[in-house]
Design a protein around this motif. Structure first.
Motif, PDB file in Angstrom:
ATOM      1  N   GLN A 121      40.448  54.798 -12.368  1.00 16.62           N
ATOM      2  CA  GLN A 121      40.728  53.451 -12.901  1.00 16.62           C
ATOM      3  C   GLN A 121      39.434  52.943 -13.536  1.00 16.62           C
ATOM      4  OE1 GLN A 121      43.191  50.133 -11.039  1.00 16.62           O
ATOM      5  NE2 GLN A 121      41.169  49.497 -10.326  1.00 16.62           N
ATOM      6  N   GLY A 123      38.585  49.934 -14.699  1.00 17.81           N
ATOM      7  CA  GLY A 123      38.184  48.646 -14.154  1.00 17.81           C
ATOM      8  C   GLY A 123      37.133  47.971 -15.013  1.00 17.81           C
ATOM      9  N   GLY A 252      41.397  51.485  -0.843  1.00 16.67           N
ATOM     10  CA  GLY A 252      41.617  50.063  -1.123  1.00 16.67           C
ATOM     11  C   GLY A 252      41.136  49.183   0.024  1.00 16.67           C
ATOM     12  N   VAL A 288      45.875  49.509  -5.084  1.00 17.49           N
ATOM     13  CA  VAL A 288      45.962  48.105  -5.535  1.00 17.49           C
ATOM     14  C   VAL A 288      47.033  47.303  -4.797  1.00 17.49           C
ATOM     15  CG1 VAL A 288      45.072  48.645  -7.827  1.00 17.49           C
ATOM     16  CG2 VAL A 288      47.552  48.641  -7.456  1.00 17.49           C
ATOM     17  N   ARG A 294      45.587  42.064  -5.311  1.00 18.19           N
ATOM     18  CA  ARG A 294      45.868  43.077  -6.327  1.00 18.19           C
ATOM     19  C   ARG A 294      44.974  42.907  -7.565  1.00 18.19           C
ATOM     20  NH1 ARG A 294      49.993  46.541  -8.288  1.00 18.19           N
ATOM     21  NH2 ARG A 294      51.190  46.226  -6.393  1.00 18.19           N
ATOM     22  N   GLU A 295      44.846  41.683  -8.031  1.00 18.64           N
ATOM     23  CA  GLU A 295      44.100  41.451  -9.281  1.00 18.64           C
ATOM     24  C   GLU A 295      42.633  41.875  -9.131  1.00 18.64           C
ATOM     25  OE1 GLU A 295      43.455  37.633 -12.054  1.00 18.64           O
ATOM     26  OE2 GLU A 295      45.388  37.681 -11.014  1.00 18.64           O
ATOM     27  N   LEU A 297      41.499  44.140  -7.067  1.00 14.57           N
ATOM     28  CA  LEU A 297      41.424  45.596  -6.936  1.00 14.57           C
ATOM     29  C   LEU A 297      41.705  46.302  -8.258  1.00 14.57           C
ATOM     30  CD1 LEU A 297      43.049  45.950  -3.407  1.00 14.57           C
ATOM     31  CD2 LEU A 297      40.664  46.398  -4.015  1.00 14.57           C
ATOM     32  N   GLU A 298      42.496  45.687  -9.133  1.00 11.32           N
ATOM     33  CA  GLU A 298      42.775  46.292 -10.441  1.00 11.32           C
ATOM     34  C   GLU A 298      41.533  46.279 -11.341  1.00 11.32           C
ATOM     35  OE1 GLU A 298      47.603  45.579 -10.902  1.00 11.32           O
ATOM     36  OE2 GLU A 298      46.224  44.094 -11.738  1.00 11.32           O
TER      37      GLU A 298
END
Ligand SMILES: [Zn+2]
Length: 324
Positions: A121, A123, A252, A288, A294-295, A297-298
């Protein structure tokens, strides 16, 4: 010159590095079967045949797969201890330190180049955030990278022995099996080579599997992941899927605990071998799925470390700081 080491339950890597401004330069390296020696200094003596020609060693730093307390580490599954004092006396070198193996890897992550990692990811890496490293291999290691005065500072942990958090009914069934066998379910019993064997046993309950025929015990995890990757056995495929999903979920968890907005790194011997399975989306979906976070971790950059010498490099980075 610098001598660095990475002592694992299975394999020990030693290397000689030349100090350099950005990243110490590897001069020579050698690999040893840890259990074949009676002490760490026996391995050092053996390595001397290779290392001696490369000049005087000014500092020794060794990453060890276990907690380091007062300069001593007791390795799991290995009959001997390793101590900084023993190395100091044996070699007559002032600058000797032991690090936890994940702490050693953590020292390397900012210096790894694009071809030494695989991005899961992209990021948005923050220059004021923390980082973290998780690594499944013979066991499960975790380390933090805390941002202190603008610099990332590695901090070891024994998080691999924390409790395994089941998320689904299927995982709760798996926890029951682990509790019956071990009394508790720790995350290392899921995310490690032995963890893959536990998952294999779980998904093959009442069913046959001929994928492991003729394999020695140390070959079992690789056989299971191979059978899972190729889909030649459905139960092996489920075991690998459960492994990858649990790996993403625990990564996570670690990213949340560290608030790892500068990056989460996946090290250890297993990840590069199952890279296609880590890239299917199963790992990142689990990573995520932590509402309401979630936001956050994204936006965490997530990278798999492909260079098996990352721990050796990180130990050399630390050694270099001792003699700077
Ligand atoms: Zn199978």
């Amino acid at each position: 010159m610098i001598l660095s080491g990475d002592v694992g339950g299975t394999k020990t890597l030693l290397g000689v590095f030349e100090p350099a401004a950005s990243r110490p330069r590897l001069v020579t390296t050698a690999s040893y079967v840890t259990n074949a020696y009676h002490s760490f200094t026996d391995i050092l003596d053996e390595f001397d045949r290779v290392a001696a020609q490369h000049g005087t060693i000014d500092a020794v730093v060794v990453g060890v797969a276990g907690p380091v307390i007062g300069g001593v580490s007791r390795l799991t599954n290995i009959s001997w201890d390793i101590s900084a004092a023993e190395i100091r006396t044996h070699r007559g070198i002032r600058h000797v330190e032991l690090l936890n193996d994940l702490e050693a890897i953590a020292n390397s992550v900012e210096l790894l180049t694009g071809d030494e990692v695989a991005v899961l990811q992209p990021g948005v890496s923050r220059t004021d955030g923390n980082g973290a490293v998780i690594a499944a291999g013979t066991g499960l290691g975790q380390a933090y990278l805390h941002r202190v005065n603008g610099r990332m500072r590695p901090v070891p942990s024994e998080g691999g022995h924390a409790d395994y958090a089941a998320r689904t009914d299927r995982e709760i069934e798996f926890v029951r099996m682990l509790r019956e066998q071990f009394g508790r379910a720790e995350v290392e019993q899921v995310l490690s080579g032995p963890g893959l064997i536990n998952l294999h046993r779980f998904t093959h309950r009442g069913g046959e599997c001929d994928m492991l025929a003729g394999a020695a015990s140390h070959e079992l995890p690789a056989r299971i992941s191979q059978a899972g990757l190729t889909g030649r056995c459905q139960q092996c495929a489920e075991a690998l899927r459960m492994f990858v999903s649990a790996y993403g979920a625990e990564a996570g968890n670690l990213a949340l605990r560290a608030v790892a907005t500068s990056g989460l790194y996946v090290g250890g011997g297993i990840a590069p071998k199952i890279l296609p399975a880590l890239q299917t989306g199963t790992f990142m979906d689990a990573f995520v799925a932590k509402e309401p976070m979630r936001e956050l971790l994204e936006r965490v950059p997530v990278k798999v470390i492909l260079n098996p010498e990352a721990g050796l490099i990180g130990a050399a980075v630390h050694a270099q700081s001792l003699i700077a």
